[in-house]
Design a protein around this motif. Structure first.
Motif, short mmCIF file in Angstrom:
data_model
loop_
_atom_site.label_atom_id
_atom_site.label_comp_id
_atom_site.label_asym_id
_atom_site.label_seq_id
_atom_site.Cartn_x
_atom_site.Cartn_y
_atom_site.Cartn_z
N LYS A 132 -69.88 55.19 0.90
CA LYS A 132 -69.83 56.69 0.10
C LYS A 132 -69.42 57.30 0.07
O LYS A 132 -69.05 58.46 -0.38
CB LYS A 132 -71.35 57.11 -0.06
N GLY A 133 -68.34 57.95 0.92
CA GLY A 133 -67.05 58.68 1.67
C GLY A 133 -67.84 60.23 1.99
O GLY A 133 -68.02 61.34 1.12
N TYR A 134 -68.54 60.04 2.82
CA TYR A 134 -69.15 61.20 3.47
C TYR A 134 -69.70 60.85 4.82
O TYR A 134 -68.88 59.71 5.87
CB TYR A 134 -70.68 61.78 2.43
N ILE A 135 -69.00 62.20 5.56
CA ILE A 135 -70.19 62.34 6.74
C ILE A 135 -71.38 62.61 7.29
O ILE A 135 -71.44 64.54 6.28
CB ILE A 135 -68.86 63.47 7.69
N GLY A 136 -71.95 61.56 7.63
CA GLY A 136 -73.59 62.72 7.95
C GLY A 136 -73.89 62.72 8.91
O GLY A 136 -73.81 63.13 10.47
N SER A 157 -65.07 47.54 -1.49
CA SER A 157 -65.22 47.02 -2.77
C SER A 157 -66.82 47.88 -2.99
O SER A 157 -67.04 48.91 -4.13
CB SER A 157 -65.93 46.15 -3.51
N LEU A 158 -67.35 48.05 -2.04
CA LEU A 158 -68.49 49.03 -1.90
C LEU A 158 -68.67 50.43 -1.90
O LEU A 158 -69.03 51.35 -2.38
CB LEU A 158 -69.64 48.75 -0.73
N ALA A 159 -66.61 50.71 -1.53
CA ALA A 159 -66.53 52.47 -1.25
C ALA A 159 -65.93 52.24 -2.37
O ALA A 159 -65.85 53.75 -2.83
CB ALA A 159 -65.23 52.75 -0.70
N LEU A 160 -65.29 51.41 -3.33
CA LEU A 160 -64.49 51.93 -4.94
C LEU A 160 -65.99 51.14 -6.01
O LEU A 160 -66.49 50.84 -5.79
CB LEU A 160 -63.68 50.90 -4.96
N ALA A 163 -77.36 53.13 0.54
CA ALA A 163 -76.40 51.96 0.53
C ALA A 163 -75.10 52.64 0.42
O ALA A 163 -74.16 52.40 0.14
CB ALA A 163 -75.95 51.35 -0.77
N SER A 164 -75.05 53.82 1.64
CA SER A 164 -74.45 54.74 2.55
C SER A 164 -72.86 53.79 3.14
O SER A 164 -72.62 54.38 3.40
CB SER A 164 -74.67 55.99 2.89
N GLY A 165 -73.50 52.66 3.68
CA GLY A 165 -72.71 51.70 4.93
C GLY A 165 -72.72 52.62 6.27
O GLY A 165 -71.14 52.88 6.05
N PRO A 166 -73.37 53.47 6.99
CA PRO A 166 -73.56 54.41 7.90
C PRO A 166 -72.33 53.23 8.61
O PRO A 166 -72.40 51.80 8.99
CB PRO A 166 -74.11 54.18 8.45
N HIS A 167 -70.75 53.45 9.62
CA HIS A 167 -70.84 53.04 10.25
C HIS A 167 -70.07 52.93 11.63
O HIS A 167 -70.99 52.90 12.50
CB HIS A 167 -68.84 52.58 9.21
N GLY A 168 -69.09 54.07 12.03
CA GLY A 168 -69.42 54.38 13.55
C GLY A 168 -70.16 55.87 13.59
O GLY A 168 -70.63 56.14 12.47
N LEU A 169 -70.52 56.20 14.55
CA LEU A 169 -72.09 57.30 15.24
C LEU A 169 -71.08 57.74 16.09
O LEU A 169 -70.79 57.24 17.00
CB LEU A 169 -73.01 56.65 14.86
#
Length: 413
Positions: A186-190, A14-17, A165-171
């Motif tokens: 947010k649909g990106y690689i940081g 839901s946060l990605a959409l 509110a990017s939701g950093p997940h894996g790193l």
């Protein structure tokens, strides 16, 4: 999938959409006892998800405090004077549901687990990264930050993402020591430059929820995208992204490993399958696992190119030999509801976590003897979603999502 994990998955999606939109009254509203807090929750908690996320939650008092902090980090519209009454209402109305108890299995190894409480409430540390210098990085999934712990001093630094509110997940870490992460919401690689602490973002297009990142030997960053049902690759030099769709619909590409020949493997955690990727054509080849109910969440690989599988849905540890195609599995000590999750291999020993026992159990499995040993997580763990060996191969770096901590498990053989 457990009701709690279903809610977490729904929240991530839901946060990605676009925001959740109620076309009609939420059917779960009648599960909430009368009181002024009911209306507040119905208003504040439905901007991103349905009330099922709340009604089927299972937390103790500390867990509800942490959950409310996580939701506020994600944008829940609670005023400061509403936080305490809403939290107390949730504690009283939705007490923790019974979980499978941790099962003690004795063995030859001693483990000491040290934990550090994180500065930002509701950070929800998702993945840990053990750096070569002995420090520990972590992704703050709900805090939208990348954190850094010096275990020698206990000092923790937090670096807020450029996009909120990017939701950093894996790193993961590149050859220059920079931290790369997936901006899951947010649909990106940081990229976090560890010298300047500046962020750079690379959009991932149709892969709207990048999940797990991993560099190959050529410096190309590969990633899974769970709800988008994709695997992708990013060239950091050009920013170019290429995507491939999983052959199985809604299979949820998840954990990843490289074998000794550099071939990428990933788990399809909503299907009983593993898959490999051709680095040039990006063609995906699937492997069907023996049990149709298997749901491989995280995976790890050993020196013999054997993939080890945390079978989340069935409470099993599984293996798949990439050279011979042989498979085998063992019931996890905590039982069918133990939900094996984070997993790694250290010095030929398989380590994983049972994320649905109380407390979470750190599990050791010796492939030579096929014997288990278990260790309780002091804080309870609150679901350890990922872990990895430290650079000196003496310990395991852990992220305790539900209790807002990171930790290091030191192994004394």
């Amino acid at each position: 999938m457990s009701r709690l994990m279903l809610g977490v998955a729904a929240l991530s999606l839901s946060l990605a959409l676009p925001a959740y939109s109620q076309q009609k009254p939420d059917p779960n509203l009648d599960k909430f006892p009368a009181g002024p807090e009911k209306a507040i929750i119905a208003e504040a908690c439905t901007a991103c998800h349905s009330l099922a996320r709340v009604a089927f939650g299972s937390y103790d008092a500390a867990g509800w405090h942490n959950a409310v902090a996580m939701m506020m980090n994600a944008g829940a519209a609670l005023t400061p004077d509403q936080v305490e009454p809403v939290t107390n209402y949730l504690i009283k109305s939705f007490p923790e549901k019974p979980l499978p108890p941790f099962k003690q299995v004795d063995g030859p190894v001693k483990v000491t687990i040290k934990e550090w409480v994180l500065p930002t409430a509701g950070t929800r540390p998702h993945d840990p990264l053990a750096a070569p210098d002995g420090t520990l990085w972590y992704s703050g999934h709900m805090g939208s930050l990348i954190g850094h712990l010096d275990p020698k001093t206990g000092k923790i630094d937090e670096y807020r993402t450029k996009t909120p509110a990017s939701g950093p997940h894996g790193l993961t870490m590149d050859r220059d020591g920079n931290i790369w992460y997936t901006g899951n919401f947010k649909g990106y690689i940081g990229k976090l430059d560890t010298k300047t602490h500046q962020f750079t973002e690379y959009k991932t297009g149709a892969a709207r929820d990048p999940h797990t990142p991993l560099f190959d030997k050529n410096g190309i960053l590969w990633f899974t995208s769970q709800n988008s049902n994709m695997v992708g690759r990013l060239d950091p030099k050009t920013g170019a992204v290429k995507l491939a769709v999983s052959p199985t619909a809604d299979s949820a590409p998840y954990g990843m490993v490289f074998d000794s020949k550099g071939k990428l493997w990933f788990s399809e955690w909503q299907a009983p399958k593993l898959a490999s990727v051709n680095a040039d054509s990006m063609e995906i080849t699937e492997v069907v696992l023996p049990n149709a109910e298997t749901r491989p969440r995280r995976i790890a690989i050993d020196a013999n190119d054997v993939i080890w599988i945390s079978d989340y849905s069935r409470g099993y540890l599984g293996m798949y030999d990439t050279k011979t195609g042989k498979t085998k599995e063992w019931p996890s000590p905590g039982g069918p509801r133990s939900q094996p999750y984070g997993i790694t291999v250290l010095n030929g020993i398989v380590w994983y976590v049972e994320g649905n026992t109380k407390p979470n159990g750190l599990v050791r499995f010796d492939p030579k003897t096929e014997k288990f040993q278990t260790f309780p997580v002091p804080s309870g763990g609150g679901t350890i979603r990922n872990m990895m060996p430290t650079a000196d191969k003496s310990s395991l770096a852990l992220a305790m999502s539900g209790v807002n901590r990171v930790g290091i498990a030191t192994i004394n053989n």
